[in-house]
Design an enzyme around this catalytic site. Structure first.
Site, PDB file in Angstrom:
ATOM      1  N   TYR A 115       0.633  -0.417  -0.123  1.00 26.97           N
ATOM      2  CA  TYR A 115      -0.433   0.100   0.009  1.00 26.97           C
ATOM      3  C   TYR A 115       0.859   1.022   0.131  1.00 26.97           C
ATOM      4  O   TYR A 115       1.079   2.001   0.980  1.00 26.97           O
ATOM      5  CB  TYR A 115      -1.181   0.025   1.272  1.00 26.97           C
ATOM      6  N   ARG A 120      -1.526   8.325  -3.567  1.00 31.13           N
ATOM      7  CA  ARG A 120      -2.354   7.136  -2.707  1.00 31.13           C
ATOM      8  C   ARG A 120      -3.570   8.229  -2.449  1.00 31.13           C
ATOM      9  O   ARG A 120      -4.117   9.189  -2.064  1.00 31.13           O
ATOM     10  CB  ARG A 120      -1.659   6.179  -1.902  1.00 31.13           C
ATOM     11  N   ASP A 121      -4.720   7.130  -2.556  1.00 36.93           N
ATOM     12  CA  ASP A 121      -5.956   7.959  -1.994  1.00 36.93           C
ATOM     13  C   ASP A 121      -7.094   9.363  -2.057  1.00 36.93           C
ATOM     14  O   ASP A 121      -6.850  10.394  -1.302  1.00 36.93           O
ATOM     15  CB  ASP A 121      -6.145   8.013  -0.368  1.00 36.93           C
ATOM     16  N   SER A 127      -5.411   9.320   3.779  1.00 39.39           N
ATOM     17  CA  SER A 127      -3.803   8.359   3.642  1.00 39.39           C
ATOM     18  C   SER A 127      -3.236   8.667   2.671  1.00 39.39           C
ATOM     19  O   SER A 127      -2.968   7.709   2.318  1.00 39.39           O
ATOM     20  CB  SER A 127      -4.758   6.853   4.125  1.00 39.39           C
ATOM     21  N   ASP A 168      -8.617  -0.008  -2.242  1.00 38.89           N
ATOM     22  CA  ASP A 168      -9.237   1.807  -2.596  1.00 38.89           C
ATOM     23  C   ASP A 168      -8.510   2.052  -4.101  1.00 38.89           C
ATOM     24  O   ASP A 168      -9.577   3.217  -4.715  1.00 38.89           O
ATOM     25  CB  ASP A 168      -9.081   2.799  -1.869  1.00 38.89           C
ATOM     26  N   ASP A 348      -9.254   5.638  10.993  1.00 41.23           N
ATOM     27  CA  ASP A 348      -9.080   5.832   9.949  1.00 41.23           C
ATOM     28  C   ASP A 348      -9.144   7.430   9.587  1.00 41.23           C
ATOM     29  O   ASP A 348      -9.029   7.615   7.970  1.00 41.23           O
ATOM     30  CB  ASP A 348     -10.638   5.573   9.304  1.00 41.23           C
TER      31      ASP A 348
END
Length: 387
Positions: A115, A120-121, A127, A168, A348
């Site tokens: 990850y 990312r995200d 994140s 995701d 989260d």
């Protein structure tokens, strides 16, 4: 009152693995479920985080829930490798799993999450990772992260690995092209995941691409789009390495959907994927038609407490309990295992409901009140471990 020796043992309890429940394979020998007959390796990092939870219960005199924390500590969970600095966690996991193999003489399955994609995200940002595509992030991701990840895994042919690829990310590709950052990130995500697939083609490694969850990609209109995107990425991986393949897909990672809904939540009306079992069953035919492997693992680490959300899109620190224990007894051949990819405790993000007036810390930080809540609301209830 618990005897003092047992009380001390609660504080000193060391993590060890929970044995998977073997089932008789119904697939041909070349298509064997990699989780069958394996111990789910329980990683020390998560266990140590839970020491705080155990102490909190003991200070309240709640010996039962303290003993339940020990059970959680001995349950197999995934190790998240989410930056270059975290690559050392693979070496730790290998060393600990080998120690378990020597101690128990039982084969181990080590579960990892890869990850660290650039950008990312892209839709939420809670994140965001360490690489930016604007600064050569894709090449750095390949050489500094994926190549080293693969080298570490290749050093342990005596262990079995299950690896979840980039939670995701492809979900954002499929549904969030209206967000400029996600649209720009799309080719980066696709190439990065394809490259990771190509580099992790080892006989003892099973790869599961993250497929979001039923409330995201499980709607009837999204199912064919998801299968087409997954097929595209797999074909791209095969341009990097001929014959590159995956075992299947991981669903509900870091989410809260039940494996089997009871009862079905109101917000799932009209969806064929109203729980994660039905999501797998709904998506599988589209994957099969696209010649894409269609086995699944389902994250139930926070799925024990159902119907706590106002709407399906609520994703942040939802009131939760631990779900079913990791097992291969899933009731369907296409689901290899129920697993705990993201069990409770690591936040989260600084969002979601308060617990006893306390709000959540930033993404990835430990929130002990949340872990305590998950122990209390586990379903099925956690059996205590007194030694």
């Amino acid at each position: 009152m618990l005897p003092s020796v047992a009380l001390l043992s609660l504080l000193a309890a060391a993590p060890f693995t929970v044995v998977a429940t073997p089932t008789t394979p119904t697939t041909p020998p070349k298509d064997v479920n990699p989780f069958l007959g394996k111990n789910y390796y329980a990683n020390s990092h998560y266990s140590k985080e839970l020491d705080q939870t155990k102490v909190a219960f003991l200070k309240k005199g709640d010996l039962l829930n303290a003993a339940r924390v020990t059970t959680v500590q001995r349950t197999g969970t995934f190790v998240w490798v989410s930056n270059v600095a975290g690559l050392s966690g693979i070496d730790t996991a290998i060393a600990e799993a080998r120690a378990e193999l020597r101690r128990t003489r039982k084969q181990q399955i080590v579960q990892l999450v890869l990850y660290d994609l650039p950008d990312r995200d892209c839709s939420a940002g809670d994140s965001a990772g360490e690489f930016s595509s604007a600064n050569g992030g894709l090449q750095r991701y390949k050489t500094e992260f994926v190549d080293k990840f693969a080298k570490a895994v290749s050093s342990a042919p005596d262990l079995t690995f299950a690896i979840v690829l980039e939670p995701d990310s492809l979900g954002n590709v499929i549904t969030n092209q209206g967000i400029p950052f996600c649209a720009t990130a799309t080719p980066i995500y696709e190439e990065g995941i394809a490259y990771a697939i190509s580099k992790l083609q080892f006989p003892n490694v099973s790869l599961y691409i993250d497929a979001a969850h039923g409330g995201w990609l499980g709607w009837a209109d999204n199912l064919p789009l998801a299968a087409a995107e997954f097929s595209k990425v797999l074909k791209l991986a095969q341009t990097f390495k001929k014959g590159a393949t995956i075992r299947g897909f991981a669903t509900d990672v870091s989410n809260f959907n039940p494996y089997i809904a009871n009862p079905r939540a109101n917000y799932t009306e009209w969806s064929p994927s109203y729980d994660e079992k039905n999501y797998a069953l709904s998506l599988a035919p589209f994957l099969q038609n696209a010649s894409v492997p269609h086995h699944f693992i389902i994250d139930v680490g926070r799925s024990g407490l159902q119907n706590q959300r106002e709407e399906w899109g609520d994703w942040c620190n939802v009131k939760a309990g631990y779900g079913e224990r990791p097992t291969t007894d899933t009731g369907t051949d296409i689901v290899d295992s129920l697993v705990w990819v993201k069990p409770a405790g690591e936040s989260d993000g600084a969002c979601g409901p308060l617990i006893d007036g306390e709000g959540a810390p930033g993404a990835g930080q430990w929130w002990d009140k949340y872990a305590q809540q998950a122990v209390k609301f586990a379903n099925p209830p956690l059996a205590p471990t007194w030694w």
